[in-house]
Motif scaffolding. Structure first.
Motif, PDB file in Angstrom:
ATOM      1  N   SER A 396       0.820  -1.211   0.000  1.00  0.00           N
ATOM      2  CA  SER A 396       0.000   0.000   0.000  1.00  0.00           C
ATOM      3  C   SER A 396       0.855   1.263   0.000  1.00  0.00           C
ATOM      4  O   SER A 396       0.379   2.338  -0.375  1.00  0.00           O
ATOM      5  CB  SER A 396      -0.940   0.007   1.213  1.00  0.00           C
ATOM      6  OG  SER A 396      -0.199   0.022   2.423  1.00  0.00           O
ATOM      7  N   GLU A 397       2.130   1.134   0.406  1.00  0.00           N
ATOM      8  CA  GLU A 397       3.023   2.295   0.428  1.00  0.00           C
ATOM      9  C   GLU A 397       3.340   2.794  -0.978  1.00  0.00           C
ATOM     10  O   GLU A 397       3.720   3.958  -1.152  1.00  0.00           O
ATOM     11  CB  GLU A 397       4.316   1.949   1.167  1.00  0.00           C
ATOM     12  CG  GLU A 397       4.100   1.682   2.664  1.00  0.00           C
ATOM     13  CD  GLU A 397       5.372   1.195   3.334  1.00  0.00           C
ATOM     14  OE1 GLU A 397       6.394   1.064   2.618  1.00  0.00           O
ATOM     15  OE2 GLU A 397       5.351   0.935   4.555  1.00  0.00           O
ATOM     16  N   ILE A 398       3.200   1.926  -1.964  1.00  0.00           N
ATOM     17  CA  ILE A 398       3.521   2.337  -3.337  1.00  0.00           C
ATOM     18  C   ILE A 398       2.271   2.769  -4.096  1.00  0.00           C
ATOM     19  O   ILE A 398       2.357   3.172  -5.257  1.00  0.00           O
ATOM     20  CB  ILE A 398       4.218   1.199  -4.108  1.00  0.00           C
ATOM     21  CG1 ILE A 398       3.242   0.032  -4.312  1.00  0.00           C
ATOM     22  CG2 ILE A 398       5.467   0.739  -3.384  1.00  0.00           C
ATOM     23  CD1 ILE A 398       3.794  -1.056  -5.208  1.00  0.00           C
ATOM     24  N   ALA A 399       1.106   2.668  -3.465  1.00  0.00           N
ATOM     25  CA  ALA A 399      -0.140   3.017  -4.147  1.00  0.00           C
ATOM     26  C   ALA A 399      -0.219   4.528  -4.365  1.00  0.00           C
ATOM     27  O   ALA A 399       0.312   5.322  -3.592  1.00  0.00           O
ATOM     28  CB  ALA A 399      -1.338   2.533  -3.340  1.00  0.00           C
ATOM     29  N   GLY A 400      -0.871   4.934  -5.427  1.00  0.00           N
ATOM     30  CA  GLY A 400      -1.045   6.343  -5.747  1.00  0.00           C
ATOM     31  C   GLY A 400      -2.084   6.505  -6.831  1.00  0.00           C
ATOM     32  O   GLY A 400      -2.847   5.573  -7.136  1.00  0.00           O
ATOM     33  N   ASP A 401      -2.125   7.677  -7.434  1.00  0.00           N
ATOM     34  CA  ASP A 401      -3.116   7.930  -8.482  1.00  0.00           C
ATOM     35  C   ASP A 401      -2.914   7.028  -9.695  1.00  0.00           C
ATOM     36  O   ASP A 401      -3.879   6.594 -10.333  1.00  0.00           O
ATOM     37  CB  ASP A 401      -3.048   9.396  -8.913  1.00  0.00           C
ATOM     38  CG  ASP A 401      -3.501  10.339  -7.806  1.00  0.00           C
ATOM     39  OD1 ASP A 401      -4.248   9.867  -6.914  1.00  0.00           O
ATOM     40  OD2 ASP A 401      -3.107  11.515  -7.825  1.00  0.00           O
ATOM     41  N   ASP A 402      -1.670   6.747 -10.020  1.00  0.00           N
ATOM     42  CA  ASP A 402      -1.367   5.929 -11.195  1.00  0.00           C
ATOM     43  C   ASP A 402      -1.046   4.483 -10.844  1.00  0.00           C
ATOM     44  O   ASP A 402      -0.798   3.667 -11.736  1.00  0.00           O
ATOM     45  CB  ASP A 402      -0.184   6.527 -11.964  1.00  0.00           C
ATOM     46  CG  ASP A 402      -0.558   7.844 -12.632  1.00  0.00           C
ATOM     47  OD1 ASP A 402      -1.766   8.074 -12.840  1.00  0.00           O
ATOM     48  OD2 ASP A 402       0.354   8.642 -12.926  1.00  0.00           O
ATOM     49  N   VAL A 403      -1.009   4.159  -9.565  1.00  0.00           N
ATOM     50  CA  VAL A 403      -0.707   2.791  -9.124  1.00  0.00           C
ATOM     51  C   VAL A 403      -1.785   2.359  -8.138  1.00  0.00           C
ATOM     52  O   VAL A 403      -1.969   2.983  -7.094  1.00  0.00           O
ATOM     53  CB  VAL A 403       0.687   2.700  -8.459  1.00  0.00           C
ATOM     54  CG1 VAL A 403       0.948   1.269  -8.002  1.00  0.00           C
ATOM     55  CG2 VAL A 403       1.769   3.171  -9.417  1.00  0.00           C
ATOM     56  N   ARG A 404      -2.502   1.305  -8.458  1.00  0.00           N
ATOM     57  CA  ARG A 404      -3.564   0.784  -7.594  1.00  0.00           C
ATOM     58  C   ARG A 404      -3.180  -0.615  -7.126  1.00  0.00           C
ATOM     59  O   ARG A 404      -2.691  -1.431  -7.928  1.00  0.00           O
ATOM     60  CB  ARG A 404      -4.903   0.743  -8.329  1.00  0.00           C
ATOM     61  CG  ARG A 404      -5.370   2.113  -8.808  1.00  0.00           C
ATOM     62  CD  ARG A 404      -5.523   3.087  -7.652  1.00  0.00           C
ATOM     63  NE  ARG A 404      -5.869   4.422  -8.087  1.00  0.00           N
ATOM     64  CZ  ARG A 404      -7.106   4.890  -8.155  1.00  0.00           C
ATOM     65  NH1 ARG A 404      -8.117   4.096  -7.823  1.00  0.00           N
ATOM     66  NH2 ARG A 404      -7.334   6.121  -8.553  1.00  0.00           N
ATOM     67  N   VAL A 405      -3.409  -0.863  -5.837  1.00  0.00           N
ATOM     68  CA  VAL A 405      -3.025  -2.137  -5.224  1.00  0.00           C
ATOM     69  C   VAL A 405      -4.277  -2.826  -4.702  1.00  0.00           C
ATOM     70  O   VAL A 405      -5.181  -2.178  -4.162  1.00  0.00           O
ATOM     71  CB  VAL A 405      -2.016  -1.929  -4.077  1.00  0.00           C
ATOM     72  CG1 VAL A 405      -1.617  -3.265  -3.453  1.00  0.00           C
ATOM     73  CG2 VAL A 405      -0.777  -1.194  -4.587  1.00  0.00           C
ATOM     74  N   SER A 406      -4.340  -4.138  -4.840  1.00  0.00           N
ATOM     75  CA  SER A 406      -5.497  -4.900  -4.386  1.00  0.00           C
ATOM     76  C   SER A 406      -5.051  -6.228  -3.800  1.00  0.00           C
ATOM     77  O   SER A 406      -4.045  -6.800  -4.221  1.00  0.00           O
ATOM     78  CB  SER A 406      -6.458  -5.164  -5.550  1.00  0.00           C
ATOM     79  OG  SER A 406      -7.401  -6.172  -5.231  1.00  0.00           O
ATOM     80  N   ARG A 407      -5.809  -6.667  -2.789  1.00  0.00           N
ATOM     81  CA  ARG A 407      -5.645  -8.060  -2.356  1.00  0.00           C
ATOM     82  C   ARG A 407      -6.648  -8.877  -3.154  1.00  0.00           C
ATOM     83  O   ARG A 407      -7.860  -8.717  -3.017  1.00  0.00           O
ATOM     84  CB  ARG A 407      -5.902  -8.232  -0.862  1.00  0.00           C
ATOM     85  CG  ARG A 407      -5.641  -9.674  -0.414  1.00  0.00           C
ATOM     86  CD  ARG A 407      -6.095  -9.952   0.991  1.00  0.00           C
ATOM     87  NE  ARG A 407      -5.889 -11.354   1.338  1.00  0.00           N
ATOM     88  CZ  ARG A 407      -6.425 -11.959   2.395  1.00  0.00           C
ATOM     89  NH1 ARG A 407      -7.190 -11.257   3.220  1.00  0.00           N
ATOM     90  NH2 ARG A 407      -6.194 -13.231   2.636  1.00  0.00           N
ATOM     91  N   PHE A 408      -6.123  -9.760  -3.985  1.00  0.00           N
ATOM     92  CA  PHE A 408      -6.975 -10.481  -4.925  1.00  0.00           C
ATOM     93  C   PHE A 408      -7.655 -11.675  -4.270  1.00  0.00           C
ATOM     94  O   PHE A 408      -8.607 -12.220  -4.794  1.00  0.00           O
ATOM     95  CB  PHE A 408      -6.133 -10.937  -6.112  1.00  0.00           C
ATOM     96  CG  PHE A 408      -6.856 -10.801  -7.424  1.00  0.00           C
ATOM     97  CD1 PHE A 408      -7.464  -9.614  -7.772  1.00  0.00           C
ATOM     98  CD2 PHE A 408      -6.928 -11.857  -8.314  1.00  0.00           C
ATOM     99  CE1 PHE A 408      -8.138  -9.467  -8.965  1.00  0.00           C
ATOM    100  CE2 PHE A 408      -7.600 -11.729  -9.513  1.00  0.00           C
ATOM    101  CZ  PHE A 408      -8.200 -10.525  -9.843  1.00  0.00           C
ATOM    102  N   GLY A 409      -7.150 -12.096  -3.114  1.00  0.00           N
ATOM    103  CA  GLY A 409      -7.702 -13.259  -2.436  1.00  0.00           C
ATOM    104  C   GLY A 409      -6.585 -14.182  -1.992  1.00  0.00           C
ATOM    105  O   GLY A 409      -5.571 -14.321  -2.682  1.00  0.00           O
ATOM    106  N   GLY A 410      -6.771 -14.822  -0.814  1.00  0.00           N
ATOM    107  CA  GLY A 410      -5.739 -15.719  -0.316  1.00  0.00           C
ATOM    108  C   GLY A 410      -4.441 -14.965  -0.095  1.00  0.00           C
ATOM    109  O   GLY A 410      -4.384 -13.952   0.604  1.00  0.00           O
TER     110      GLY A 410
END
Length: 768
Positions: A396-410
């Motif tokens: 989440s530290e690298i997330a921003g307007d142009d970078v989105r982070v998700s937990r996809f599962g497991g």
């Protein structure tokens, strides 16, 4: 009066009786009038009796007045007390009525004076009119007074003797009925009025109670838009001290009061006023949600009522809004890491890809933690969750307007890059992310090393969808894991071809199982002491119609991945038992059960059913179990093995020595035999340490009462060394031939005596 109680409520009856003891000022006035008329008659006739009658009427009237006024109205509180005082009132009234009636009888019958007759009849009939109005509350009192006051005059007229007085006396009887009828009518009218008043009062009380105890605020406007009704909740919410302060105000004034009290924003106030006023004017239902400055939420509903009344209701919906926001958050975000979940991430990325410059490069990366399952299995799921949370924090530290982070599962995470310069830019970012991600993390006192594999796919925004990038990134992830994990791969078109080939192979394997295109072969197992064949191990083979022979190392993992490996086991078990039943009695057959088989609670029943169907002696069947099958649930596996031994079959631990915890199984599981993996045999003729290792393992197993089979014997030198230094019970390997058909095993058993003799002769010098 008891009859009256049957249709008049007690409270109304009590009210009627109380009315008898109220406003009695007419009694002394009437008594004085009757006395004055008696004096007038005395003057006219000179008869002393008139003075006596006047004095009696004056005394009776004032006595009745005095008795009535002395009664405390509080004593008349219920039906029994009202009935008691009614009876007293009747007695006093009856005495008074008899006195007045006697005056009328005397004046008409005895005085023999026309003026006396006229005066008495006039006075009595005038006084009779007041009977209905004064005594309507007691029907008995009306009847008694009418009889005691009017009946004597009627009797006196009848007693006059002539026909005219007789007829006139008889006409007075209907007058008496009219008086009683009037009293009943007055009573009924009052009863109806009282009932309606009580009903209205109750309805008003209920309406007021409902209005002021409801949780919603309610305001009603007249045709001019002014407040006519406001309940307590509305008054309190808008900051008024009482409902009177709200009545007469306009909608604009009410909302302005909210702004002045610091509850509403001025802009929101204007918006709400426009919408609510429009709804009231047009007669449409409309809801307006307002957020107060103190964080609360009010939902207003406006609609046109009847009789040109407009109604605005509102309620505090803060809890509902908070719950909706929480539900919305739970539906969109992962509960553990707080990152967008799979569905919301897909929505976000789709919107981003469809907006902006469609020629720009964007990429999708899938991260999967290496060996995460072992952490859950050994340290528990709470520790695994802690590791997931730590990884989520780092990503989440690298997330921003142009970078989105998700937990996809497991243990899978996804990263979307919305704007890239090309492959080199993606490569630099991926390397930086992996470097940032890798390292140790403290989870509840456990120092865990974070290591991940990743697959990525890059494309121009106009040339791919989220789903297409996801599939390609997954294929690259599989490639990264196959190449040793702890790294990343960028999708190449060849990966897609390999994936499609794999899917085709899966479909062909499923078809091969359904059509029984798989076949079973048997690898001989030789007795080390006699060099005679003692049995065989059942092996599965697949000859693809186009690709030719497919190695079990390829199709067995595929079957496990597809969840159909148990179908292969069932086929091999059934075929092996049927063939073994046709072999000589001293031959046994060994069948492998996979880890998936031990996840099935019916595994023991399946073996029992095959033995019963084939008629094979259970002592001739050996079940082989690998360490992989023991890792998932040792307790359940132990119970299954114990149940299998109860059937009479023997249990062998296959590939012994290849797992890290093999030694613990030797004394905890119900084993009969240990099969030592061929990797121990490969260099025993040249490496003394390997020889000592296999010798130690054999001695350890034998001391525990277990039989030993050594696998992977491929050369005569290995056999010779095993015969001299190790001396296992059984050996198995290509030295004794490749896997044979069932008929080949039968033929080998018939000719193995000569082969065994030759081998024994060859080994005699070494044993000596």
């Amino acid at each position: 009066m008891k009859k009256q109680k049957s249709y008049i409520p007690e409270d109304v009856y009590v009210g009627y009786i109380r009315s008898l003891f109220q406003d009695v000022g007419v009694l002394p006035l009437g008594a004085a009038c009757f006395a004055a008329i008696a004096v007038l008659l005395y003057v006219k006739t000179g008869m002393t009796a008139h003075l006596v009658m006047g004095a009696l009427m004056l005394f009776a009237g004032f006595a009745r007045y005095f008795l009535i006024t002395r009664v405390d109205h509080a004593l008349i509180s219920d039906y029994p007390s009202a009935l008691h005082w009614e009876q007293r009132y009747i007695i006093w009234g009856a005495v008074h009525g008899l006195v007045v009636g006697s005056f009328g009888f005397f004046a008409v019958y005895w005085s023999q004076d026309p003026f006396s007759e006229l005066a008495a009849v006039s006075a009595v009939l005038c006084g009779t009119i007041t009977i209905a109005g004064r005594n309507y509350g007691s029907p008995r009192m009306v009847s008694i007074l009418t009889l005691t006051v009017v009946a004597p005059i009627s009797i006196a007229l009848v007693l006059k003797g002539d026909i005219y007085h007789f007829i006139l006396g008889m006409f007075i009887a209907p007058f008496m009925m009219v008086v009683m009828k009037m009293a009943r009518l007055v009573r009924e009218v009052l009863f109806t009025a009282i009932s309606e008043q009580v009903r209205s009062s109750r309805l008003a009380h209920r309406f007021n109670r409902a209005l002021n105890t409801m949780s919603h605020g309610l305001i009603m406007f007249d045709a001019n838009g002014r407040v006519v009704v406001a309940n307590a909740q509305a008054v309190e919410t808008l900051g008024f001290q009482s409902t009177d302060q709200a009545v007469g105000r306009s909608l604009q004034a009410l909302l302005a009061r909210g702004v002045a009290a610091g509850l509403l924003d001025r802009k929101e106030c204007r918006n709400a006023q426009v919408q609510l006023a429009s709804a009231l004017r047009e007669g449409r239902n409309r809801k307006v949600l307002l957020r107060l400055l103190d964080g609360r939420h009010l939902e207003f509903s406006a609609r046109e009522g009847r009789d040109e009344l407009g109604v605005v209701t509102f309620e505090e919906v803060t809890s509902r809004i908070q719950a909706e926001e929480k539900i919305r958050f739970m539906a969109r975000y992962d509960n553990l890491t707080g990152l967008p979940n799979r569905a919301y991430f897909h929505e976000l990325v789709s919107d981003l890809m469809q907006s902006g410059d469609q020629k720009r490069y964007c990429a999708l990366a899938v991260f999967d933690l290496d060996d995460f399952k072992s952490i859950n299995d050994t340290l528990g799921h709470p520790v695994g969750d802690g590791l997931i949370y730590a990884v989520g924090e780092r990503l989440s530290e690298i997330a921003g307007d142009d970078v989105r982070v998700s937990r996809f599962g497991g243990d899978e995470f996804m990263i979307y890059f919305d704007r890239l310069d090309g492959r080199e830019d993606l490569s630099m970012r991926m390397e930086a992310i992996l470097e940032h991600l890798n390292g140790e993390v403290d989870v509840t006192g456990h120092m865990l090393r974070v290591q991940a594999s990743c697959g990525a796919a890059i494309s121009r925004a106009s040339d791919a969808t989220v789903d297409e990038l996801t599939v390609k990134a997954d294929l690259a992830l599989y490639q990264a894991k196959d190449l040793g994990k702890n790294g990343w791969r960028l999708f190449e078109q060849e990966m897609d071809a390999a994936f499609r080939n794999r899917q085709t192979l899966k479909a062909d394997l499923r078809n091969a199982i359904e059509t029984r295109a798989l076949r079973v072969v048997f690898q001989p197992i030789v007795d080390m002491h006699t060099m005679q064949i003692a049995g065989s191990e059942a092996l599965c083979r697949w000859h693809h119609p186009e690709l030719g022979p497919i190695s079990p190392a390829i199709f067995i993992p595929l079957a496990e991945e597809m969840g159909i490996v148990s179908d292969i086991t069932a086929m091999v078990l059934d075929t092996s038992c049927r063939e073994c039943a046709t072999w000589p009695d001293h031959l046994r057959v060994s069948v492998n059960l996979s880890a998936k088989d031990f996840h099935d609670p019916t595994v023991v029943d399946k073996v029992r059913q095959v033995l019963e169907a084939t008629g094979l002696d259970p002592a001739r069947l050996e079940i082989e179990v690998t360490e992989t099958a023991l890792l998932d649930d040792q307790q359940a596996t132990r119970e299954y093995l114990q149940a299998l031994k109860g059937l009479g079959v023997s249990i062998a631990l296959d590939d012994f020595g290849t797992g890290y915890s093999s030694l613990s199984y030797l004394h905890t599981l119900p084993l009969d035999k240990v099969k030592i993996d061929g990797s121990f045999v490969a260099d025993i003729t040249t490496d003394e340490r390997s020889l000592k290792l296999i010798t130690g393992v054999v001695e350890l197993s034998r001391n525990l009462g277990l039989a030993i089979t050594v696998e992977g014997v491929e050369t005569f030198g290995q056999l010779k060394t095993l015969s001299v230094a190790v001396q296992p019970d059984l050996v198995q390997g290509f030295l004794f031939g490749s896997a044979l058909s069932a008929s080949g095993i039968k033929t080998m058993s018939q000719s193995s005596w000569a082969l065994g003799s030759e081998l024994q002769k060859a080994l005699l010098p070494a044993r000596a």
